[in-house]
Write an enzyme that holds these catalytic residues in place. Structure first.
Site, PDB file in Angstrom:
ATOM      1  N   ARG A  52      -6.566  12.440  20.991  1.00  0.00           N
ATOM      2  CA  ARG A  52      -6.255  11.412  22.002  1.00  0.00           C
ATOM      3  C   ARG A  52      -5.032  11.829  22.830  1.00  0.00           C
ATOM      4  O   ARG A  52      -3.981  12.169  22.277  1.00  0.00           O
ATOM      5  CB  ARG A  52      -5.977  10.078  21.291  1.00  0.00           C
ATOM      6  CG  ARG A  52      -5.625   8.949  22.213  1.00  0.00           C
ATOM      7  CD  ARG A  52      -6.829   8.503  23.011  1.00  0.00           C
ATOM      8  NE  ARG A  52      -6.518   7.409  23.923  1.00  0.00           N
ATOM      9  CZ  ARG A  52      -7.346   6.983  24.861  1.00  0.00           C
ATOM     10  NH1 ARG A  52      -8.543   7.563  25.024  1.00  0.00           N
ATOM     11  NH2 ARG A  52      -7.004   5.983  25.652  1.00  0.00           N
ATOM     12  N   GLU A  93      -8.228 -10.532  -8.718  1.00  0.00           N
ATOM     13  CA  GLU A  93      -7.868  -9.950 -10.019  1.00  0.00           C
ATOM     14  C   GLU A  93      -6.382 -10.198 -10.303  1.00  0.00           C
ATOM     15  O   GLU A  93      -5.683  -9.352 -10.848  1.00  0.00           O
ATOM     16  CB  GLU A  93      -8.270  -8.470 -10.096  1.00  0.00           C
ATOM     17  CG  GLU A  93      -9.779  -8.335  -9.904  1.00  0.00           C
ATOM     18  CD  GLU A  93     -10.423  -7.101 -10.453  1.00  0.00           C
ATOM     19  OE1 GLU A  93      -9.728  -6.283 -11.062  1.00  0.00           O
ATOM     20  OE2 GLU A  93     -11.639  -6.952 -10.270  1.00  0.00           O
ATOM     21  N   GLY A 114     -10.677 -25.295  -9.338  1.00  0.00           N
ATOM     22  CA  GLY A 114      -9.353 -25.848  -9.638  1.00  0.00           C
ATOM     23  C   GLY A 114      -8.487 -24.951 -10.501  1.00  0.00           C
ATOM     24  O   GLY A 114      -7.427 -25.382 -10.972  1.00  0.00           O
TER      25      GLY A 114
END
Ligand code: FAD
Length: 381
Positions: A266, A362, A128
């Site tokens: 690629r 944090e 809570g």
């Protein structure tokens, strides 16, 4: 003003990067699948002095500055942001004990934490009370035999895995001044853990609730002074936020490096995809974003090292900026890999998942804005 890293700092970065590439990167996916980080890694980390990076040498730590620590976490995150950020939480706890714990507690808990024989967790959040952490309810009733703890901590990184928990609990009235910090060791009667949380990222580190039911903790396990616990928790987070930001930076940089290589190889429409100017501009934008994030983060770390009066504001601003930049870059890197970016084998999707939580924990990035604007308005006078 000198923006260059010293030779020593460059060596610290290189050492951490090489360690991560050898001892973490090859196993990161396996540890993620297993949901745990093997204990023997921490012994090696401890040998390097990474268990108490900015713990003073008097307490057996490495005695580095915050800027040095940020370099270590950036470098380790190239290998795995989940492992690096777990270590960052341990370091945050160790630094709190170094600054505020009495000598006997340091000898008992901090010394083995620095060598990483003991792993530490940080227990502030409750089911809570998250952003509004000062509303926490876990109570520590003082008696002759010690503090009796009752309550539940939520989302604890290392819950059920760590050897000792740095717990913020209520010894006094409502509000931040009624909060103290105590250390609870694994195995203490009345300490138990919830089930393993199933998470988007950070999957190699176990996250559980930590539960106290008439959990008796010796009076000697009090950190510092009763009623100052919330202050210690916030001081810990200032540095912690820098470290978490560094983990975003390192993860995103690793994704960008890999993307640069991939785009050279690629081919589409008869050329390598790094030849499309639209994509080149995206690469340029990502480079600009990461370099700006790095500079800002290192400035915030420098401010904390200098004990600058606006260090807390800079730590909050850097956390918001760097973690969001890191996630944006990682997501773009996934996009530039096309379908392969979405496959676990390429490693990019793991970085995207691991970095996402850095905007939440944090202190959420909304709370980082709150800290920033409070300081801004106060500075206005
Ligand atoms: C993987 C993971 C690991 C974690 N590890 C730890 C740990 O080791 N130790 C620990 O103590 N905690 C840990 N946490 C908890 C984390 O710090 C909290 O989840 C975080 O502080 C937010 O709290 P909450 O989840 O209760 O969200 P809430 O506080 O309920 O916030 C919900 C939303 O409302 C916003 N909000 C809330 N108040 C305000 C306001 N005043 N103004 C504007 N917006 C606001 C928030 O930014 C958020 O978007 C961890 C969390 C996760 C997900």
């Amino acid at each position: 003003m000198d923006f260059a890293l010293s030779d020593e700092q460059l060596a610290i970065y290189d050492m951490a990067h090489a360690f991560g590439q050898e001892h973490i990167a090859p196993f990161a996916r396996q540890w993620e699948a297993e949901g745990t980080i093997p204990r023997d890694l921490w012994a090696k980390v401890g040998e390097l002095g990474f268990g108490g990076l900015y713990v003073s040498e008097d307490s057996g730590g490495t005695g580095l500055g915050r800027l040095d620590a940020v370099l270590v976490f950036e470098a380790l995150s190239h290998a795995c942001p989940s492992v690096a950020s777990f270590l960052s939480i341990h370091n945050m706890c160790a630094a709190m004990l170094d600054k505020f714990a009495p000598d006997e507690l340091k000898a008992r808990i901090l010394e083995p934490a620095v060598t990483m024989e003991k792993v530490l967790s940080y227990c502030l959040t409750e089911p809570g009370a998250g952003s509004d952490a000062a509303a926490l309810k876990t109570r520590a009733q003082k008696g002759n035999a010690g503090y009796t703890l009752n309550g539940t901590k939520a989302f604890i990184s290392g819950g059920g895995y760590s050897d000792a928990y740095v717990v913020m609990c209520r010894t006094g009235d409502e509000g931040p001044k009624g909060i103290s910090t105590v250390v609870v060791e694994h195995g203490t009667e009345g300490l138990s853990y919830g089930g393993l949380e199933d998470k988007m990222g950070w999957r190699s580190q176990p996250t559980r609730q930590v539960q106290f039911d008439d959990c008796l903790v010796p009076l000697e396990n009090l950190v510092g002074t009763e009623g100052d616990g919330f202050k210690y928790a916030m001081i810990g987070l200032d540095g912690g936020r820098l470290n978490i930001s560094a983990c975003s930076l390192g993860g995103a940089q690793a994704a960008l490096n890999q993307t640069l290589t991939y785009m050279g190889e690629r081919k589409a429409f008869g050329k390598s995809i790094d030849q499309f100017q639209a994509l080149q501009f995206r690469l340029a934008d990502m480079e600009i974003e990461l370099q700006a994030a790095r500079t800002f983060l290192r400035q915030a770390a420098w401010k904390l090292d200098q004990k600058a009066p606006d260090a807390t504001k800079f730590c909050a601003m850097a956390k918001k900026f760097v973690t969001e930049a890191g996630s944006r870059v990682a997501d773009q890197c996934l996009q530039l890999h096309g379908g392969y970016g979405y496959l676990a084998d390429y490693g990019i999707e793991k970085i995207v998942r691991d970095l996402r939580v850095h905007q939440i924990l944090e202190g959420t990035n909304e709370i980082m804005r709150l800290i920033t604007v409070r300081a801004l308005l106060a500075e206005r006078g």
